[in-house]
Design an enzyme around this catalytic site. Structure first.
Site, mmCIF file in Angstrom:
data_model
loop_
_atom_site.group_PDB
_atom_site.id
_atom_site.type_symbol
_atom_site.label_atom_id
_atom_site.label_comp_id
_atom_site.label_asym_id
_atom_site.label_seq_id
_atom_site.Cartn_x
_atom_site.Cartn_y
_atom_site.Cartn_z
ATOM 1 N N SER A 15 -99.814 16.999 -7.086
ATOM 2 C CA SER A 15 -100.609 18.000 -7.817
ATOM 3 C C SER A 15 -102.041 17.549 -8.052
ATOM 4 O O SER A 15 -102.731 18.107 -8.899
ATOM 5 C CB SER A 15 -99.925 18.376 -9.129
ATOM 6 O OG SER A 15 -99.381 17.257 -9.763
ATOM 7 N N GLY A 18 -105.128 20.741 -3.654
ATOM 8 C CA GLY A 18 -104.496 21.807 -2.881
ATOM 9 C C GLY A 18 -103.563 22.717 -3.661
ATOM 10 O O GLY A 18 -103.810 23.081 -4.817
ATOM 11 N N GLY A 20 -100.564 22.150 -4.812
ATOM 12 C CA GLY A 20 -99.927 21.522 -5.972
ATOM 13 C C GLY A 20 -100.806 21.625 -7.207
ATOM 14 O O GLY A 20 -100.339 21.962 -8.301
ATOM 15 N N TYR A 155 -93.359 18.377 11.352
ATOM 16 C CA TYR A 155 -93.558 18.995 10.032
ATOM 17 C C TYR A 155 -92.676 20.241 9.890
ATOM 18 O O TYR A 155 -91.988 20.425 8.884
ATOM 19 C CB TYR A 155 -95.031 19.359 9.911
ATOM 20 C CG TYR A 155 -95.403 20.282 8.779
ATOM 21 C CD1 TYR A 155 -95.530 19.787 7.482
ATOM 22 C CD2 TYR A 155 -95.655 21.639 8.990
ATOM 23 C CE1 TYR A 155 -95.889 20.627 6.441
ATOM 24 C CE2 TYR A 155 -96.022 22.476 7.958
ATOM 25 C CZ TYR A 155 -96.133 21.968 6.678
ATOM 26 O OH TYR A 155 -96.487 22.802 5.648
HETATM 27 N N1 LIG Z 1 -102.098 24.283 3.133
HETATM 28 C C1 LIG Z 1 -101.320 25.047 3.902
HETATM 29 O O1 LIG Z 1 -101.777 25.782 4.810
HETATM 30 C C2 LIG Z 1 -99.846 25.068 3.666
HETATM 31 C C3 LIG Z 1 -99.108 26.111 4.268
HETATM 32 C C4 LIG Z 1 -97.743 26.160 4.068
HETATM 33 C C5 LIG Z 1 -97.145 25.191 3.271
HETATM 34 N N2 LIG Z 1 -97.874 24.206 2.706
HETATM 35 C C6 LIG Z 1 -97.181 23.208 1.893
HETATM 36 O O2 LIG Z 1 -97.783 23.148 0.616
HETATM 37 C C7 LIG Z 1 -97.666 21.815 0.103
HETATM 38 C C8 LIG Z 1 -99.032 21.292 -0.292
HETATM 39 O O3 LIG Z 1 -99.890 21.332 0.836
HETATM 40 P P1 LIG Z 1 -101.462 21.141 0.666
HETATM 41 O O4 LIG Z 1 -102.092 21.774 1.842
HETATM 42 O O5 LIG Z 1 -101.870 21.534 -0.707
HETATM 43 O O6 LIG Z 1 -101.566 19.534 0.813
HETATM 44 P P2 LIG Z 1 -102.784 18.537 0.563
HETATM 45 O O7 LIG Z 1 -104.058 19.279 0.330
HETATM 46 O O8 LIG Z 1 -102.736 17.560 1.692
HETATM 47 O O9 LIG Z 1 -102.343 17.813 -0.773
HETATM 48 C C9 LIG Z 1 -101.181 17.013 -0.754
HETATM 49 C C10 LIG Z 1 -100.844 16.501 -2.144
HETATM 50 O O10 LIG Z 1 -99.704 15.662 -2.020
HETATM 51 C C11 LIG Z 1 -100.007 14.384 -2.581
HETATM 52 N N3 LIG Z 1 -99.228 13.390 -1.857
HETATM 53 C C12 LIG Z 1 -99.228 13.146 -0.525
HETATM 54 N N4 LIG Z 1 -98.327 12.185 -0.247
HETATM 55 C C13 LIG Z 1 -97.747 11.850 -1.432
HETATM 56 C C14 LIG Z 1 -96.737 10.928 -1.823
HETATM 57 N N5 LIG Z 1 -96.131 10.170 -0.907
HETATM 58 N N6 LIG Z 1 -96.363 10.834 -3.129
HETATM 59 C C15 LIG Z 1 -96.972 11.625 -4.053
HETATM 60 N N7 LIG Z 1 -97.944 12.527 -3.756
HETATM 61 C C16 LIG Z 1 -98.320 12.614 -2.464
HETATM 62 C C17 LIG Z 1 -101.504 14.248 -2.487
HETATM 63 O O11 LIG Z 1 -101.954 13.402 -3.513
HETATM 64 P P3 LIG Z 1 -102.791 12.037 -3.300
HETATM 65 O O12 LIG Z 1 -103.511 12.144 -1.983
HETATM 66 O O13 LIG Z 1 -103.699 12.022 -4.500
HETATM 67 O O14 LIG Z 1 -101.754 10.973 -3.320
HETATM 68 C C18 LIG Z 1 -101.934 15.690 -2.773
HETATM 69 O O15 LIG Z 1 -101.931 15.930 -4.152
HETATM 70 C C19 LIG Z 1 -96.974 20.996 1.192
HETATM 71 O O16 LIG Z 1 -95.588 20.981 0.971
HETATM 72 C C20 LIG Z 1 -97.271 21.797 2.449
HETATM 73 O O17 LIG Z 1 -96.297 21.582 3.435
HETATM 74 C C21 LIG Z 1 -99.221 24.114 2.892
#
Ligand SMILES: NC(=O)c1ccc[n+]([C@@H]2O[C@H](COP(=O)([O-])OP(=O)(O)OC[C@H]3O[C@@H](n4cnc5c(N)ncnc54)[C@H](OP(=O)(O)O)[C@@H]3O)[C@@H](O)[C@H]2O)c1
Length: 264
Positions: A15, A18, A20, A155
């Site tokens: 969180s 993005g 989260g 993924y």
């Molecule tokens: N964006 C899209 O287009 C999209 C579409 C469909 C689904 N989703 C899903 O939505 C969710 C969030 O995606 P997002 O695009 O917001 O991702 P993001 O921008 O890459 O952010 C990922 C978050 O996860 C944290 N994180 C990564 N690895 C971690 C770990 N091992 N332990 C704890 N925290 C961790 C990161 O925190 P730190 O870097 O601070 O550790 C960051 O807060 C994911 O499940 C993704 O599959 C995204």
């Protein structure tokens, strides 16, 4: 609409940015207290500082743990033995061709994107069931769960697993007020997606140009032809987390801007 979420405690994994972070904000706007998670203590604390100013009615707690590591998950469980709402949001993604993805990389995706959510649900679900007070587990999957992304086969596999798991877990909740569901966002403009766009379109200069090219070439079935805003997903997830949404159980809920071209 009052979502009746005030004074509940939510854990939103991943969180700090993005989707989260947007979910954490939507919950906090409803008076929910939120545990903020990411891997860096400094980043988590900065997010808490910002959100505390924006949402003074809610409390925020720091959970700087890498949730793909069992020892760190145990530390989280010790610090937060119970939550009312668990949003399994954290996941990794990058573009890669099938022939380039080694078996260790498949295992890493399985560990980070699937096992972490399984472990958290395994720990928190029994407590939610014992309490029987509108407990919620929400997995954030993706449209790739039902329409695998051509540029991310590893993924996509982990996201399909979310759907199966949430449905199985919903069978554990029979006769209670606890629910387990999955939300499937379509392509959303987050920090993670900005990196993905940069890797797909290094020749284009701005996020706007890359987003346009991505929607046109990589996501042509999207009817809204734009990336979703994280807060659009955040607001929907807050509703699903609320006691008002108690009739969603084991559902795979789509919010993909029309990307998946089928009715169901
Ligand atoms: N964006 C899209 O287009 C999209 C579409 C469909 C689904 N989703 C899903 O939505 C969710 C969030 O995606 P997002 O695009 O917001 O991702 P993001 O921008 O890459 O952010 C990922 C978050 O996860 C944290 N994180 C990564 N690895 C971690 C770990 N091992 N332990 C704890 N925290 C961790 C990161 O925190 P730190 O870097 O601070 O550790 C960051 O807060 C994911 O499940 C993704 O599959 C995204």
């Amino acid at each position: 609409m009052d979502l009746k979420l005030s004074n509940k405690l939510a854990l939103v994994t991943g969180s700090t940015k993005g989707i989260g972070r947007a979910i954490a904000e939507s919950l906090a706007a409803e008076g929910t207290n939120v545990i903020i998670n990411g891997r860096s203590q400094g980043v988590v604390e900065k997010v808490i500082e910002d959100l505390s100013k924006k949402y003074p009615q809610s409390a925020f707690y720091s959970a700087a743990y890498d949730l793909s590591v069992e020892k760190e998950r145990q530390a989280l469980f010790q610090a937060f033995p119970e939550v009312d709402i668990l949003v399994n949001n954290m996941a990794i993604f990058n573009d890669a061709k099938f022939e380039e993805i080694g078996l260790d990389e498949w295992r890493r995706y399985f560990e980070v994107n699937s096992i972490s959510g399984i472990a958290l649900a395994k720990f928190y679900l029994p407590k939610m069931l014992a309490k029987n007070l509108d407990g919620r587990i929400i997995f954030i999957a993706s449209e790739a769960a039902i329409m695998p992304s051509p540029e991310m086969p590893h993924y996509s596999m982990t996201k399909t697993m979310n759907l199966s798991l949430a449905k199985s877990l919903s069978r554990e909740t029979v006769g209670t007020t606890v629910t387990v569901n999955t939300v499937m966002p379509g392509s959303t403009l987050t920090e993670g997606v900005e990196s993905l766009l940069a890797s797909l379109y290094p020749e284009l200069d701005s996020v706007e140009e890359r987003s346009r090219a991505f929607m046109l070439n990589n996501r042509p079935t999207s009817t809204i032809q734009r990336l979703i805003r994280p807060e659009e997903i955040g607001n929907f997830v807050a509703y699903v987390a609320s006691p008002l949404a108690g009739a969603f159980s084991g559902e795979a809920l789509r919010m993909d801007g029309g990307l998946v071209p089928t009715i169901f």
